[in-house]
Design a protein around this motif. Structure first.
Motif, PDB file in Angstrom:
ATOM      1  N   MET A 178      60.692 -16.566  91.122  1.00  0.00           N
ATOM      2  CA  MET A 178      60.875 -15.091  90.526  1.00  0.00           C
ATOM      3  C   MET A 178      62.609 -14.875  90.971  1.00  0.00           C
ATOM      4  N   LYS A 179      62.924 -14.370  90.590  1.00  0.00           N
ATOM      5  CA  LYS A 179      64.077 -13.666  90.334  1.00  0.00           C
ATOM      6  C   LYS A 179      63.819 -12.030  89.848  1.00  0.00           C
ATOM      7  N   ILE A 180      63.489 -11.364  90.799  1.00  0.00           N
ATOM      8  CA  ILE A 180      63.224  -9.911  90.528  1.00  0.00           C
ATOM      9  C   ILE A 180      64.589  -9.268  90.258  1.00  0.00           C
ATOM     10  N   PHE A 181      64.664  -8.240  89.863  1.00  0.00           N
ATOM     11  CA  PHE A 181      65.379  -7.530  89.287  1.00  0.00           C
ATOM     12  C   PHE A 181      64.817  -5.454  89.045  1.00  0.00           C
ATOM     13  N   SER A 182      65.808  -4.355  89.926  1.00  0.00           N
ATOM     14  CA  SER A 182      65.230  -3.303  89.868  1.00  0.00           C
ATOM     15  C   SER A 182      66.527  -3.002  90.542  1.00  0.00           C
ATOM     16  N   GLU A 183      65.552  -1.585  89.812  1.00  0.00           N
ATOM     17  CA  GLU A 183      66.281  -0.277  90.209  1.00  0.00           C
ATOM     18  C   GLU A 183      65.414   1.102  90.375  1.00  0.00           C
ATOM     19  N   LYS A 184      66.047   1.794  91.479  1.00  0.00           N
ATOM     20  CA  LYS A 184      65.868   3.564  91.413  1.00  0.00           C
ATOM     21  C   LYS A 184      65.523   4.187  90.487  1.00  0.00           C
ATOM     22  N   ARG A 185      64.586   5.291  90.189  1.00  0.00           N
ATOM     23  CA  ARG A 185      64.976   5.577  89.226  1.00  0.00           C
ATOM     24  C   ARG A 185      64.091   7.315  89.578  1.00  0.00           C
ATOM     25  N   ILE A 186      64.722   8.546  89.489  1.00  0.00           N
ATOM     26  CA  ILE A 186      63.975  10.152  89.757  1.00  0.00           C
ATOM     27  C   ILE A 186      63.397  10.326  88.200  1.00  0.00           C
ATOM     28  N   VAL A 187      62.294  11.231  88.526  1.00  0.00           N
ATOM     29  CA  VAL A 187      61.410  11.393  86.720  1.00  0.00           C
ATOM     30  C   VAL A 187      61.811  12.345  86.377  1.00  0.00           C
ATOM     31  N   PRO A 188      62.640  12.334  85.906  1.00  0.00           N
ATOM     32  CA  PRO A 188      63.372  14.141  85.131  1.00  0.00           C
ATOM     33  C   PRO A 188      62.067  14.550  84.353  1.00  0.00           C
ATOM     34  N   ALA A 189      62.876  16.395  84.296  1.00  0.00           N
ATOM     35  CA  ALA A 189      62.175  16.973  83.423  1.00  0.00           C
ATOM     36  C   ALA A 189      62.371  15.965  81.384  1.00  0.00           C
ATOM     37  N   SER A 190      62.770  15.258  81.241  1.00  0.00           N
ATOM     38  CA  SER A 190      62.463  15.560  80.083  1.00  0.00           C
ATOM     39  C   SER A 190      61.998  14.004  80.087  1.00  0.00           C
ATOM     40  N   ALA A 191      61.165  13.554  80.526  1.00  0.00           N
ATOM     41  CA  ALA A 191      60.110  12.492  80.461  1.00  0.00           C
ATOM     42  C   ALA A 191      58.727  12.758  80.158  1.00  0.00           C
ATOM     43  N   ILE A 192      58.292  14.033  81.066  1.00  0.00           N
ATOM     44  CA  ILE A 192      57.082  14.832  81.376  1.00  0.00           C
ATOM     45  C   ILE A 192      56.512  15.432  79.826  1.00  0.00           C
ATOM     46  N   ASP A 193      55.201  14.477  79.316  1.00  0.00           N
ATOM     47  CA  ASP A 193      54.671  15.356  78.315  1.00  0.00           C
ATOM     48  C   ASP A 193      54.191  16.647  78.416  1.00  0.00           C
ATOM     49  N   GLU A 194      53.347  16.979  76.952  1.00  0.00           N
ATOM     50  CA  GLU A 194      52.429  18.180  77.478  1.00  0.00           C
ATOM     51  C   GLU A 194      50.909  18.191  78.183  1.00  0.00           C
ATOM     52  N   ASN A 195      50.598  16.870  78.830  1.00  0.00           N
ATOM     53  CA  ASN A 195      49.797  16.452  80.172  1.00  0.00           C
ATOM     54  C   ASN A 195      50.563  17.024  81.157  1.00  0.00           C
ATOM     55  N   GLY A 196      51.787  16.994  81.461  1.00  0.00           N
ATOM     56  CA  GLY A 196      51.598  17.229  82.786  1.00  0.00           C
ATOM     57  C   GLY A 196      52.643  16.162  83.026  1.00  0.00           C
ATOM     58  N   HIS A 197      52.706  15.313  82.807  1.00  0.00           N
ATOM     59  CA  HIS A 197      53.121  13.974  83.483  1.00  0.00           C
ATOM     60  C   HIS A 197      54.511  13.442  82.246  1.00  0.00           C
ATOM     61  N   VAL A 198      54.387  11.628  83.284  1.00  0.00           N
ATOM     62  CA  VAL A 198      55.614  11.400  82.680  1.00  0.00           C
ATOM     63  C   VAL A 198      54.655  11.026  81.187  1.00  0.00           C
ATOM     64  N   ASN A 199      55.821  10.885  80.244  1.00  0.00           N
ATOM     65  CA  ASN A 199      55.641  10.444  78.168  1.00  0.00           C
ATOM     66  C   ASN A 199      55.107   8.812  78.778  1.00  0.00           C
ATOM     67  N   ASN A 200      54.190   8.081  78.035  1.00  0.00           N
ATOM     68  CA  ASN A 200      53.886   6.740  77.825  1.00  0.00           C
ATOM     69  C   ASN A 200      55.353   5.811  77.263  1.00  0.00           C
ATOM     70  N   ILE A 201      55.703   6.475  76.465  1.00  0.00           N
ATOM     71  CA  ILE A 201      56.834   6.198  75.724  1.00  0.00           C
ATOM     72  C   ILE A 201      58.484   6.678  76.931  1.00  0.00           C
ATOM     73  N   ALA A 202      58.000   6.918  77.507  1.00  0.00           N
ATOM     74  CA  ALA A 202      59.608   6.992  79.279  1.00  0.00           C
ATOM     75  C   ALA A 202      58.816   5.533  79.993  1.00  0.00           C
ATOM     76  N   TYR A 203      57.939   5.232  80.225  1.00  0.00           N
ATOM     77  CA  TYR A 203      57.409   3.606  80.386  1.00  0.00           C
ATOM     78  C   TYR A 203      58.833   3.153  79.707  1.00  0.00           C
ATOM     79  N   LEU A 204      58.024   2.938  78.396  1.00  0.00           N
ATOM     80  CA  LEU A 204      58.143   1.627  77.465  1.00  0.00           C
ATOM     81  C   LEU A 204      59.622   1.639  77.833  1.00  0.00           C
ATOM     82  N   GLN A 205      60.596   3.061  77.520  1.00  0.00           N
ATOM     83  CA  GLN A 205      62.074   3.222  77.436  1.00  0.00           C
ATOM     84  C   GLN A 205      62.620   2.429  78.553  1.00  0.00           C
TER      85      GLN A 205
END
Length: 129
Positions: free
Chosen positions: A1-28
């Motif tokens: 298994m050849k894993i490719f990865s990247e780190k990212r910091i959760v931006p404010a634009s990914a946060i939904d009305e519930n105060g956590h990352v919106n499900n669509i952001a994870y998919l994107q």
């Protein structure tokens, strides 16, 4: 298994009305890391003559994530046969190593000129698996 990865910091634009990352952001983020993997590893001839389209997504949300958290987004190819390829993903919070998301995508390899599905070559399979 050849894993490719990247780190990212959760931006404010990914946060939904519930105060956590919106499900669509994870998919994107899954799609983004898959595309980066392709463009990082694929030979120029293939990048200029082929592209991938999504046939199906399956995603499991396991834990929430919040603004400012550092995440690791990983992907790897698990199958490549005919014109289809299956790719898996894992998104993990770096601070506690909790898995936030697991996902799979079924992709179809397409030739740009004809806009028709194209057989995945052994060269491509070997690069990614």
């Amino acid at each position: 298994m050849k894993i490719f990865s990247e780190k990212r910091i959760v931006p404010a634009s990914a946060i939904d009305e519930n105060g956590h990352v919106n499900n669509i952001a994870y998919l994107q983020w899954c799609i983004d890391v898959a595309e980066k993997h392709w463009f990082t590893k694929a030979p120029e001839a293939f990048k200029n003559s082929h592209f991938w389209v999504v046939l199906e997504h399956t995603i499991s949300y396991k834990n929430p994530s919040f603004e400012g958290e550092e995440l690791l987004v990983e992907t790897w190819v698990t199958a490549a046969k005919g014109v289809k390829s299956e790719r898996e993903y894992r998104i993990t919070r770096m601070s506690d190593q909790k898995i936030l998301v697991t996902a799979k995508t079924l992709w179809c390899f397409v030739e740009i000129e004809s806009q028709r599905p194209a057989r995945i070559t052994e060269e491509i399979s070997t690069l990614f698996m």
